[in-house]
Motif scaffolding. Structure first.
Motif, PDB file in Angstrom:
ATOM      1  N   SER A  12       0.818  -1.208   0.000  1.00 60.94           N
ATOM      2  CA  SER A  12       0.000   0.000   0.000  1.00 60.94           C
ATOM      3  C   SER A  12       0.858   1.266   0.000  1.00 60.94           C
ATOM      4  O   SER A  12       1.371   1.689   1.040  1.00 60.94           O
ATOM      5  N   LYS A  13       0.964   1.881  -1.158  1.00 64.35           N
ATOM      6  CA  LYS A  13       1.654   3.175  -1.220  1.00 64.35           C
ATOM      7  C   LYS A  13       0.858   4.229  -0.460  1.00 64.35           C
ATOM      8  O   LYS A  13       1.426   5.163   0.095  1.00 64.35           O
ATOM      9  N   PHE A  14      -0.462   4.067  -0.430  1.00 62.02           N
ATOM     10  CA  PHE A  14      -1.310   4.983   0.322  1.00 62.02           C
ATOM     11  C   PHE A  14      -0.889   5.005   1.789  1.00 62.02           C
ATOM     12  O   PHE A  14      -0.748   6.068   2.386  1.00 62.02           O
ATOM     13  N   LEU A  15      -0.673   3.837   2.374  1.00 62.95           N
ATOM     14  CA  LEU A  15      -0.280   3.755   3.775  1.00 62.95           C
ATOM     15  C   LEU A  15       1.073   4.414   4.005  1.00 62.95           C
ATOM     16  O   LEU A  15       1.238   5.231   4.914  1.00 62.95           O
ATOM     17  N   ILE A  16       2.043   4.073   3.173  1.00 55.36           N
ATOM     18  CA  ILE A  16       3.393   4.622   3.329  1.00 55.36           C
ATOM     19  C   ILE A  16       3.390   6.139   3.152  1.00 55.36           C
ATOM     20  O   ILE A  16       3.951   6.873   3.966  1.00 55.36           O
ATOM     21  N   ASP A  17       2.765   6.607   2.080  1.00 55.86           N
ATOM     22  CA  ASP A  17       2.729   8.051   1.826  1.00 55.86           C
ATOM     23  C   ASP A  17       1.945   8.793   2.906  1.00 55.86           C
ATOM     24  O   ASP A  17       2.341   9.879   3.330  1.00 55.86           O
ATOM     25  N   SER A  18       0.850   8.207   3.344  1.00 52.09           N
ATOM     26  CA  SER A  18       0.063   8.846   4.401  1.00 52.09           C
ATOM     27  C   SER A  18       0.905   9.028   5.644  1.00 52.09           C
ATOM     28  O   SER A  18       0.951  10.122   6.213  1.00 52.09           O
ATOM     29  N   TYR A  19       1.576   7.968   6.061  1.00 54.55           N
ATOM     30  CA  TYR A  19       2.346   8.042   7.307  1.00 54.55           C
ATOM     31  C   TYR A  19       3.544   8.972   7.178  1.00 54.55           C
ATOM     32  O   TYR A  19       3.805   9.774   8.065  1.00 54.55           O
ATOM     33  N   ASN A  20       4.275   8.849   6.081  1.00 53.03           N
ATOM     34  CA  ASN A  20       5.517   9.608   5.930  1.00 53.03           C
ATOM     35  C   ASN A  20       5.346  11.037   5.426  1.00 53.03           C
ATOM     36  O   ASN A  20       6.157  11.899   5.743  1.00 53.03           O
ATOM     37  N   LYS A  21       4.321  11.290   4.657  1.00 57.21           N
ATOM     38  CA  LYS A  21       4.179  12.604   4.013  1.00 57.21           C
ATOM     39  C   LYS A  21       2.970  13.404   4.492  1.00 57.21           C
ATOM     40  O   LYS A  21       3.070  14.593   4.755  1.00 57.21           O
ATOM     41  N   TRP A  22       1.822  12.757   4.550  1.00 56.66           N
ATOM     42  CA  TRP A  22       0.588  13.520   4.698  1.00 56.66           C
ATOM     43  C   TRP A  22       0.156  13.736   6.138  1.00 56.66           C
ATOM     44  O   TRP A  22      -0.399  14.796   6.465  1.00 56.66           O
ATOM     45  N   GLU A  24      -2.267  16.798  10.545  1.00 56.81           N
ATOM     46  CA  GLU A  24      -2.300  17.177  11.969  1.00 56.81           C
ATOM     47  C   GLU A  24      -2.153  18.687  12.138  1.00 56.81           C
ATOM     48  O   GLU A  24      -2.888  19.308  12.904  1.00 56.81           O
ATOM     49  N   ALA A  25      -1.207  19.256  11.418  1.00 57.11           N
ATOM     50  CA  ALA A  25      -0.974  20.706  11.509  1.00 57.11           C
ATOM     51  C   ALA A  25      -2.181  21.491  11.011  1.00 57.11           C
ATOM     52  O   ALA A  25      -2.387  22.642  11.414  1.00 57.11           O
ATOM     53  N   ASN A  26      -2.978  20.861  10.154  1.00 55.58           N
ATOM     54  CA  ASN A  26      -4.139  21.508   9.561  1.00 55.58           C
ATOM     55  C   ASN A  26      -5.434  21.069  10.259  1.00 55.58           C
ATOM     56  O   ASN A  26      -6.505  21.150   9.671  1.00 55.58           O
ATOM     57  N   GLY A  27      -5.327  20.577  11.499  1.00 60.70           N
ATOM     58  CA  GLY A  27      -6.520  20.166  12.234  1.00 60.70           C
ATOM     59  C   GLY A  27      -7.188  18.935  11.652  1.00 60.70           C
ATOM     60  O   GLY A  27      -8.413  18.820  11.696  1.00 60.70           O
ATOM     61  N   TRP A  28      -6.387  18.032  11.118  1.00 57.69           N
ATOM     62  CA  TRP A  28      -6.865  16.794  10.479  1.00 57.69           C
ATOM     63  C   TRP A  28      -7.833  17.099   9.327  1.00 57.69           C
ATOM     64  O   TRP A  28      -8.857  16.455   9.160  1.00 57.69           O
ATOM     65  N   LYS A  29      -7.441  18.105   8.554  1.00 52.85           N
ATOM     66  CA  LYS A  29      -8.171  18.443   7.327  1.00 52.85           C
ATOM     67  C   LYS A  29      -7.224  18.245   6.146  1.00 52.85           C
ATOM     68  O   LYS A  29      -6.022  18.474   6.251  1.00 52.85           O
ATOM     69  N   THR A  30      -7.788  17.861   5.011  1.00 50.87           N
ATOM     70  CA  THR A  30      -6.994  17.731   3.791  1.00 50.87           C
ATOM     71  C   THR A  30      -6.723  19.120   3.228  1.00 50.87           C
ATOM     72  O   THR A  30      -7.256  20.118   3.728  1.00 50.87           O
ATOM     73  N   THR A  31      -5.931  19.189   2.184  1.00 48.97           N
ATOM     74  CA  THR A  31      -5.654  20.484   1.559  1.00 48.97           C
ATOM     75  C   THR A  31      -6.922  21.123   1.002  1.00 48.97           C
ATOM     76  O   THR A  31      -6.970  22.325   0.808  1.00 48.97           O
ATOM     77  N   ASN A  32      -7.956  20.296   0.766  1.00 50.96           N
ATOM     78  CA  ASN A  32      -9.246  20.809   0.292  1.00 50.96           C
ATOM     79  C   ASN A  32     -10.161  21.226   1.428  1.00 50.96           C
ATOM     80  O   ASN A  32     -11.298  21.618   1.200  1.00 50.96           O
ATOM     81  N   GLY A  33      -9.657  21.106   2.672  1.00 43.90           N
ATOM     82  CA  GLY A  33     -10.448  21.491   3.831  1.00 43.90           C
ATOM     83  C   GLY A  33     -11.421  20.426   4.310  1.00 43.90           C
ATOM     84  O   GLY A  33     -12.230  20.676   5.201  1.00 43.90           O
ATOM     85  N   LYS A  34     -11.360  19.231   3.724  1.00 48.29           N
ATOM     86  CA  LYS A  34     -12.259  18.145   4.130  1.00 48.29           C
ATOM     87  C   LYS A  34     -11.612  17.339   5.247  1.00 48.29           C
ATOM     88  O   LYS A  34     -10.390  17.224   5.316  1.00 48.29           O
ATOM     89  N   PRO A  35     -12.434  16.734   6.104  1.00 42.71           N
ATOM     90  CA  PRO A  35     -11.874  15.892   7.171  1.00 42.71           C
ATOM     91  C   PRO A  35     -11.136  14.682   6.580  1.00 42.71           C
ATOM     92  O   PRO A  35     -11.558  14.127   5.572  1.00 42.71           O
ATOM     93  N   VAL A  36     -10.043  14.290   7.224  1.00 40.12           N
ATOM     94  CA  VAL A  36      -9.300  13.106   6.802  1.00 40.12           C
ATOM     95  C   VAL A  36     -10.161  11.882   7.082  1.00 40.12           C
ATOM     96  O   VAL A  36     -10.626  11.685   8.215  1.00 40.12           O
TER      97      VAL A  36
END
Length: 136
Positions: A60-70, A75-87
């Motif tokens: 799962s690249k999603f898992l790796i990228d989520s943990y390492n990058k996103w 967290e810094a964005n209040g658990w919101k994506t760049t689009n402002g939606k909840p993770v």
């Protein structure tokens, strides 16, 4: 599941775990939720067994990228994506972060369904969990 003729399905390493999907993924029964939950379970098992250095192999690249990058950005964005939606998998990721505390983790991406024994065993155990859930 890819069939691997070299994989002895009767062999179950003592630290491998197959759980019914209801127990393994309590909230969402999706591939991503299962991958996150499996990594958290591996981390908890490692900690229980005194293992401090953990290599997590996942397709799962999603898992790796989520943990390492996103996650740090979410967290810094209040658990919101760049689009402002909840993770979507916030709870699962928070559980993963907690499970990985104190562990030195290396993430390793492996190709899925390519005959890699550990990955094939994971698929087999996942299928066993699904089958156990469907029987209960």
């Amino acid at each position: 599941m890819t069939e691997n003729k070299n994989l002895d399905k009767s062999y179950k390493p003592p630290r491998n775990t197959s759980l019914p999907k209801v127990k393994a993924v309590r909230r969402r029964q999706t591939n991503n939720a299962a991958e996150i939950s499996a990594a958290a379970l591996a981390a908890r098992k490692a900690s229980e067994n005194g293992i401090s250095h953990l290599r997590i192999n996942t397709d799962s690249k999603f898992l790796i990228d989520s943990y390492n990058k996103w996650i740090p950005h979410w967290e810094a964005n209040g658990w919101k994506t760049t689009n402002g939606k909840p993770v979507v998998y916030r709870t699962e990721f928070e559980e993963l972060r907690k499970a990985l505390e104190g562990l030195d983790v290396t993430w390793n991406h492996v190709s899925g369904h390519q005959g890699i024994e550990g990955n094939e065993m994971t698929d087999y155990l996942a299928q066993m969990g699904i089958n156990r859930s469907n029987v209960a």
